[in-house]
Design a protein around this motif. Structure first.
Motif, short mmCIF file in Angstrom:
data_model
loop_
_atom_site.label_atom_id
_atom_site.label_comp_id
_atom_site.label_asym_id
_atom_site.label_seq_id
_atom_site.Cartn_x
_atom_site.Cartn_y
_atom_site.Cartn_z
N ASP A 1 0.88 -1.16 0.00
CA ASP A 1 0.00 0.00 0.00
C ASP A 1 0.92 1.22 0.00
N LYS A 2 0.91 1.99 -1.06
CA LYS A 2 1.89 3.06 -1.23
C LYS A 2 1.87 4.07 -0.09
N THR A 3 0.69 4.49 0.30
CA THR A 3 0.57 5.51 1.36
C THR A 3 1.15 5.00 2.67
N ARG A 4 0.81 3.75 3.02
CA ARG A 4 1.26 3.23 4.32
C ARG A 4 2.75 2.90 4.31
N LEU A 5 3.26 2.42 3.17
CA LEU A 5 4.70 2.17 3.08
C LEU A 5 5.47 3.49 3.22
N LYS A 6 4.94 4.53 2.63
CA LYS A 6 5.58 5.85 2.77
C LYS A 6 5.58 6.30 4.23
N GLN A 7 4.47 6.05 4.93
CA GLN A 7 4.39 6.42 6.35
C GLN A 7 5.42 5.64 7.16
N VAL A 8 5.58 4.35 6.84
CA VAL A 8 6.55 3.52 7.56
C VAL A 8 7.97 4.06 7.35
N LEU A 9 8.32 4.31 6.10
CA LEU A 9 9.67 4.80 5.78
C LEU A 9 9.91 6.18 6.41
N LEU A 10 8.88 7.03 6.39
CA LEU A 10 9.02 8.36 6.99
C LEU A 10 9.26 8.25 8.48
N ASN A 11 8.56 7.33 9.14
CA ASN A 11 8.77 7.12 10.57
C ASN A 11 10.18 6.61 10.85
N LEU A 12 10.65 5.69 10.02
CA LEU A 12 12.01 5.17 10.19
C LEU A 12 13.05 6.28 10.02
N PHE A 13 12.86 7.13 9.02
CA PHE A 13 13.80 8.23 8.78
C PHE A 13 13.81 9.21 9.95
N THR A 14 12.64 9.63 10.39
CA THR A 14 12.58 10.62 11.47
C THR A 14 13.17 10.06 12.76
N ASN A 15 12.95 8.78 13.04
CA ASN A 15 13.55 8.17 14.23
C ASN A 15 15.06 8.07 14.09
N ALA A 16 15.52 7.72 12.88
CA ALA A 16 16.96 7.60 12.65
C ALA A 16 17.66 8.94 12.84
N ILE A 17 16.96 10.02 12.49
CA ILE A 17 17.53 11.36 12.67
C ILE A 17 17.43 11.81 14.12
N LYS A 18 16.25 11.61 14.71
CA LYS A 18 16.00 12.10 16.07
C LYS A 18 16.92 11.45 17.09
N TYR A 19 17.16 10.15 16.95
CA TYR A 19 17.95 9.42 17.95
C TYR A 19 19.40 9.19 17.50
N ASN A 20 19.82 9.97 16.54
CA ASN A 20 21.19 9.85 16.04
C ASN A 20 22.13 10.76 16.84
N ALA A 21 23.41 10.58 16.62
CA ALA A 21 24.40 11.48 17.21
C ALA A 21 24.57 12.68 16.28
N LYS A 22 24.96 13.83 16.86
CA LYS A 22 25.20 14.99 16.02
C LYS A 22 26.34 14.70 15.05
N ARG A 23 26.13 15.14 13.80
CA ARG A 23 27.08 14.86 12.71
C ARG A 23 27.19 13.35 12.45
N GLY A 24 26.12 12.63 12.72
CA GLY A 24 26.09 11.19 12.44
C GLY A 24 25.64 10.91 11.02
N LYS A 25 25.29 9.67 10.74
CA LYS A 25 24.89 9.26 9.40
C LYS A 25 23.57 8.49 9.45
N VAL A 26 22.80 8.65 8.40
CA VAL A 26 21.62 7.81 8.15
C VAL A 26 21.89 7.07 6.86
N ILE A 27 22.01 5.76 6.95
CA ILE A 27 22.38 4.94 5.80
C ILE A 27 21.16 4.15 5.32
N LEU A 28 20.87 4.32 4.07
CA LEU A 28 19.74 3.60 3.47
C LEU A 28 20.30 2.52 2.55
#
Length: 295
Positions: free
Chosen positions: A268-295
């Motif tokens: 389901d395109k809308t829900r998959l987008k929501q899942v990925l968006l949640n993963l991205f925001t969590n990866a950024i929020k709980y990351n270290a400053k000047r860290g990396k988000v690797i996809l």
């Protein structure tokens, strides 16, 4: 006769314990002889129906008259059926005591038959279950209240989600117009602001859609639209939304999905987008400053 007297004493003590147990459990018993019409009832029967067992013994007629008017026909029908068939029965009904208090009892009746299959006597037990029924009714009322409150909340969420979409679509539409420079060019700073407004508006719209989905889920109305979805395309939609968060935290985005532009998944395109968006925001929020988000 010492042994006999001891046996009598044991029997009397046992009977007293039996009567005490009946009183403790609000459980009475009775026996009715068809031939002579005699009803023998325990003391607890009298207490349940409001009679003083030391002064008065209940009759069958008094027991029947004590039935609540709304339950009398049903109880009488059950007795008549039992007398005809000899089959026991179990039921609940209300009684009106001599002091006019209404109580609920649970009754169970069995029959003794002669060799021709005719009923000779009836034996039954009754238990006062008024307090239990009150608790049951309270639980039912609480359940109904909770369901009503839950429906009201779901209706509110659904209504609010629809109401929020109108101004959000206006914000997104006007920011699209600004980005396209329909009414004239913008300098670089204002163009950046327009892009931020647009991406934030779209992100907020996604959150509103989440609220609407929650309302649908509670009403069991969620429908999945399964189709071929290109993850690369979804990532392209998500990166602009989270870019400000990454810039603030000085997060580096590392894309290792090059060469997979033609890969598709069933989702389901809308829900998959929501899942990925949640993963991205969590990866950024709980990351270290000047860290990396690797996809």
């Amino acid at each position: 006769i010492t042994q006999r007297k001891k046996a009598e004493e044991i029997s009397i003590k046992g009977e007293k314990r039996h009567l005490r147990a009946e009183e403790f459990a609000h459980l009475g018993h009775w026996q009715f002889s068809i031939d002579d019409g005699i009803l023998i009832s325990s003391d607890e029967m009298g207490r349940i129906y409001g009679f003083d067992p030391d002064v008065h013994r209940m009759t069958l007629e008094e027991g029947v008259r004590a039935c609540h008017p709304d339950d009398l026909e049903r109880v009488q029908s059950a007795f008549d059926t039992t007398l005809m068939t000899g089959a026991g029965f179990e039921y609940e009904h209300r009684i009106v005591r001599r002091d006019e208090r209404v109580r609920t009892i649970h009754a169970k009746t069995e029959c003794e038959l002669d060799q021709d299959g005719n009923v000779t006597s009836m034996f039954g037990v009754i238990q006062d279950i008024t307090e239990r029924k009150i608790i049951e009714y309270d639980l039912i009322d609480a359940k109904n209240e909770a369901e009503t409150a839950n429906k009201a909340r779901s209706d509110f969420l659904s209504s609010m989600s629809h109401e929020l979409r109108t101004p959000l679509n206006a914000v997104i539409g006007f920011s699209d117009t600004m980005k396209a420079a329909v009414f004239g060019p913008l300098n670089e700073k204002y163009l950046e602001y327009a892009k931020d407004i647009n991406s934030s508006g779209k992100h907020l719209l996604e959150l509103v859609n989440d609220i609407l989905d929650l309302a649908k889920l509670e009403n069991e109305k969620v429908e999945l639209n399964i189709e071929k979805v290109t993850p690369k395309e979804l990532i392209g939609d998500i990166i602009p939304i989270v870019s400000n968060m990454m810039n603030e935290q000085q997060i580096e985005f590392v894309d290792r999905c090059d060469g997979h532009e033609n890969v598709a998944v069933l989702a389901d395109k809308t829900r998959l987008k929501q899942v990925l968006l949640n993963l991205f925001t969590n990866a950024i929020k709980y990351n270290a400053k000047r860290g990396k988000v690797i996809l």
